[in-house]
Design an enzyme around this catalytic site. Structure first.
Site, PDB file in Angstrom:
ATOM      1  N   GLY A 299     112.879 -76.590  17.300  1.00 31.62           N
ATOM      2  CA  GLY A 299     112.301 -77.729  18.030  1.00 31.62           C
ATOM      3  C   GLY A 299     113.352 -78.730  18.490  1.00 31.62           C
ATOM      4  O   GLY A 299     113.066 -79.910  18.658  1.00 31.62           O
TER       5      GLY A 299
ATOM      6  N   GLY B 231     106.832 -82.954  12.938  1.00 30.99           N
ATOM      7  CA  GLY B 231     107.879 -82.381  12.084  1.00 30.99           C
ATOM      8  C   GLY B 231     108.385 -83.380  11.067  1.00 30.99           C
ATOM      9  O   GLY B 231     108.570 -83.051   9.886  1.00 30.99           O
TER      10      GLY B 231
ATOM     11  N   GLU C 108     105.405 -85.076  20.347  1.00 28.83           N
ATOM     12  CA  GLU C 108     104.416 -84.883  19.283  1.00 28.83           C
ATOM     13  C   GLU C 108     104.942 -83.872  18.264  1.00 28.83           C
ATOM     14  O   GLU C 108     104.757 -84.033  17.059  1.00 28.83           O
ATOM     15  CB  GLU C 108     103.063 -84.485  19.876  1.00 28.83           C
ATOM     16  CG  GLU C 108     102.540 -85.596  20.761  1.00 28.83           C
ATOM     17  CD  GLU C 108     101.064 -85.507  21.142  1.00 28.83           C
ATOM     18  OE1 GLU C 108     100.386 -84.559  20.727  1.00 28.83           O
ATOM     19  OE2 GLU C 108     100.605 -86.421  21.866  1.00 28.83           O
ATOM     20  N   GLU C 109     105.608 -82.830  18.770  1.00 30.53           N
ATOM     21  CA  GLU C 109     106.192 -81.837  17.859  1.00 30.53           C
ATOM     22  C   GLU C 109     107.157 -82.520  16.883  1.00 30.53           C
ATOM     23  O   GLU C 109     107.170 -82.239  15.687  1.00 30.53           O
ATOM     24  CB  GLU C 109     106.921 -80.766  18.677  1.00 30.53           C
ATOM     25  CG  GLU C 109     107.733 -79.807  17.837  1.00 30.53           C
ATOM     26  CD  GLU C 109     108.248 -78.587  18.604  1.00 30.53           C
ATOM     27  OE1 GLU C 109     107.753 -78.321  19.720  1.00 30.53           O
ATOM     28  OE2 GLU C 109     109.132 -77.913  18.080  1.00 30.53           O
ATOM     29  N   ARG C 110     107.955 -83.443  17.399  1.00 36.84           N
ATOM     30  CA  ARG C 110     108.984 -84.076  16.559  1.00 36.84           C
ATOM     31  C   ARG C 110     108.374 -85.071  15.571  1.00 36.84           C
ATOM     32  O   ARG C 110     108.818 -85.163  14.422  1.00 36.84           O
ATOM     33  CB  ARG C 110     110.062 -84.705  17.444  1.00 36.84           C
ATOM     34  CG  ARG C 110     110.929 -83.621  18.036  1.00 36.84           C
ATOM     35  CD  ARG C 110     111.814 -84.009  19.183  1.00 36.84           C
ATOM     36  NE  ARG C 110     112.367 -82.767  19.741  1.00 36.84           N
ATOM     37  CZ  ARG C 110     112.930 -82.646  20.930  1.00 36.84           C
ATOM     38  NH1 ARG C 110     113.039 -83.691  21.722  1.00 36.84           N
ATOM     39  NH2 ARG C 110     113.392 -81.474  21.345  1.00 36.84           N
TER      40      ARG C 110
END
Ligand code: FAD
Length: 385
Positions: free
Chosen positions: A363, A246, A241-243
């Site tokens: 990240g 981003g 989800e972070e990626r």
């Protein structure tokens, strides 16, 4: 990806919020090296913007992840990278594992106030000696009665100076590095937690970054998310989800770089003609805009499959890689066409140039993304014994 009326409404809500509550103050907050995070999160929480894909039971909207990606894209309207990053930490970095694997008690205590904007969160993975090599982290959380006792430190932690909790990845046993880690929720006001002064950064100036220290910090074992030893796996899932956040978050900022550069190049004349009339310039800007559309397509494709429940490790890693690389390319090319004006600190493209540099590092650096992609393509050589 097909967008519905609901997606468009969400876009409008965020646009209005950004136009009215954030962008008018960004220049000042960039100078201050912080923004009023509790106040902004509370306002965003009141609009439901911090819990878009989170369970309704804990105050979220319960929408699928395509709505979170739309939100990430719209947060890119903010005229700096630091504030979207702070928001992304709250929504897509320190709470996905909690939302998916946390007990009801834990979600009541931490997720609900995070969604409401009453608590600010941060995510503690990186350490001075372990950034890319997450498995090599040294912070320990050892059992003592019903508690964990935590010792160690975390480096470059976004939001930490203002945070109410940290979602901490720590070693809870001596076992193998991929199965000896747990994610633990730690209130930042627990005895033994301390935070360094703000770290002075090249970009992302309005977000707060600091080192967090743990000196015999005692928290109950029930603050662990999910099963013991599953922290590494949950963090890897949380990284998806972070990626995606981003990558989606880059799109509008990069388009703004291209658009403002077009405007400048129409105004600025050299040798009797507008800069934009040089083919080398208008071709280059058209090419960059095409690349941004390609990044958008890749991000949407990964999102669509993620919503369908597929493993998107490869596509999300590709989107993150491409976002970092393209961010550098677009901001560098655009800055060039602003000439000396582009080298001025307060120039919007100069700010983007500094801010987006992080995307190839944080990240999971570009090389880490390439390693994951190679592994999934079956071309990563095995480690030599
Ligand atoms: C502003 C900012 C905010 C951050 N926020 C957070 C946060 O909130 N929470 C958190 O946990 N962390 C955070 N980080 C940390 C960030 O995720 C790490 O900096 C990142 O993962 C890289 O780790 P490192 O700095 O230790 O670099 P290293 O691991 O030392 O790597 C250095 C460089 O070497 C290269 N490299 C590394 N490994 C390989 C390899 N196997 N093959 C080829 N090349 C390689 C890469 O180019 C990499 O950039 C933040 C960092 C910054 C700068």
């Amino acid at each position: 990806m097909i967008f519905t009326q609901e997606h468009e409404e969400l876009r409008r809500t965020i646009k209005n919020f950004v136009d009215n509550e954030i962008n008018p103050h960004v220049d000042q907050w960039e100078k201050d090296g912080r923004f009023p995070i509790h106040e902004i999160f509370k306002k965003a929480g009141n609009l439901g913007l911090l819990g878009i894909s989170k369970p309704e039971q804990f105050g979220g909207m319960g929408l699928d992840y395509s709505f979170s990606v739309v939100a990430a894209e719209e947060w890119g309207r903010i005229h700096c990278g630091g504030i979207p990053m702070s928001i992304g930490v709250q929504t897509d970095m320190c709470t996905p594992a909690l939302a998916r694997f946390g007990s009801d008690d834990l979600r009541e205590e931490f997720l609900k106030p995070a969604i409401a904007g009453d608590m600010v969160g941060c995510i503690g993975v990186s350490e001075v000696g372990a950034g890319s090599d997450v498995a090599g982290l040294k912070t320990t959380a050892l059992k003592d009665g019903d508690d964990y006792v935590i010792n160690g430190s975390k480096m470059w932690i976004t939001n930490s100076p203002s945070a109410d909790f940290i979602c901490l990845l720590a070693n809870t046993s001596d076992g193998k590095p991929h199965s000896n880690k747990s994610l633990i929720m730690v209130p930042m006001n627990t005895k033994g937690v301390s935070v360094s002064p703000h770290l002075d950064k090249l970009g992302m100036r309005s977000s707060e970054t600091a080192q967090v220290f743990f000196d015999n910090v005692r928290v109950p074992q029930r603050y662990r998310i999910g099963g013991e030893g599953t922290g590494f796996m949950m963090q890897m899932l949380q990284f998806q989800e972070e990626r995606l956040f981003g990558a989606a978050n880059m799109l509008k900022g990069l388009e703004r770089c291209v658009d403002t550069t077009i405007e400048y190049c129409k105004e600025r004349k050299t040798f009797g003609q507008a800069l934009i009339d040089n083919q080398v310039i208008h071709f280059r800007l058209a090419e960059l805009q095409s690349e941004i559309e390609a990044l958008r397509a890749l991000t949407y494709q990964a999102t669509e499959l993620y919503v369908a429940g597929k493993d998107v490790t490869k596509l999300a890693s590709m989107a993150k890689l491409k976002a970092g690389r393209l961010g550098r390319e677009v901001s560098d090319a655009c800055l060039q066409y602003w000439g000396g004006m582009g080298f001025m600190w307060d120039n919007p493209v100069s700010r983007a140039y500094r801010d987006v540099r992080l995307v190839s590092i944080g990240g999971g650096a570009d090389e880490i993304m390439l390693g994951i992609i190679c592994k999934l393509m079956g071309i990563l050589p095995g480690k030599k014994k």
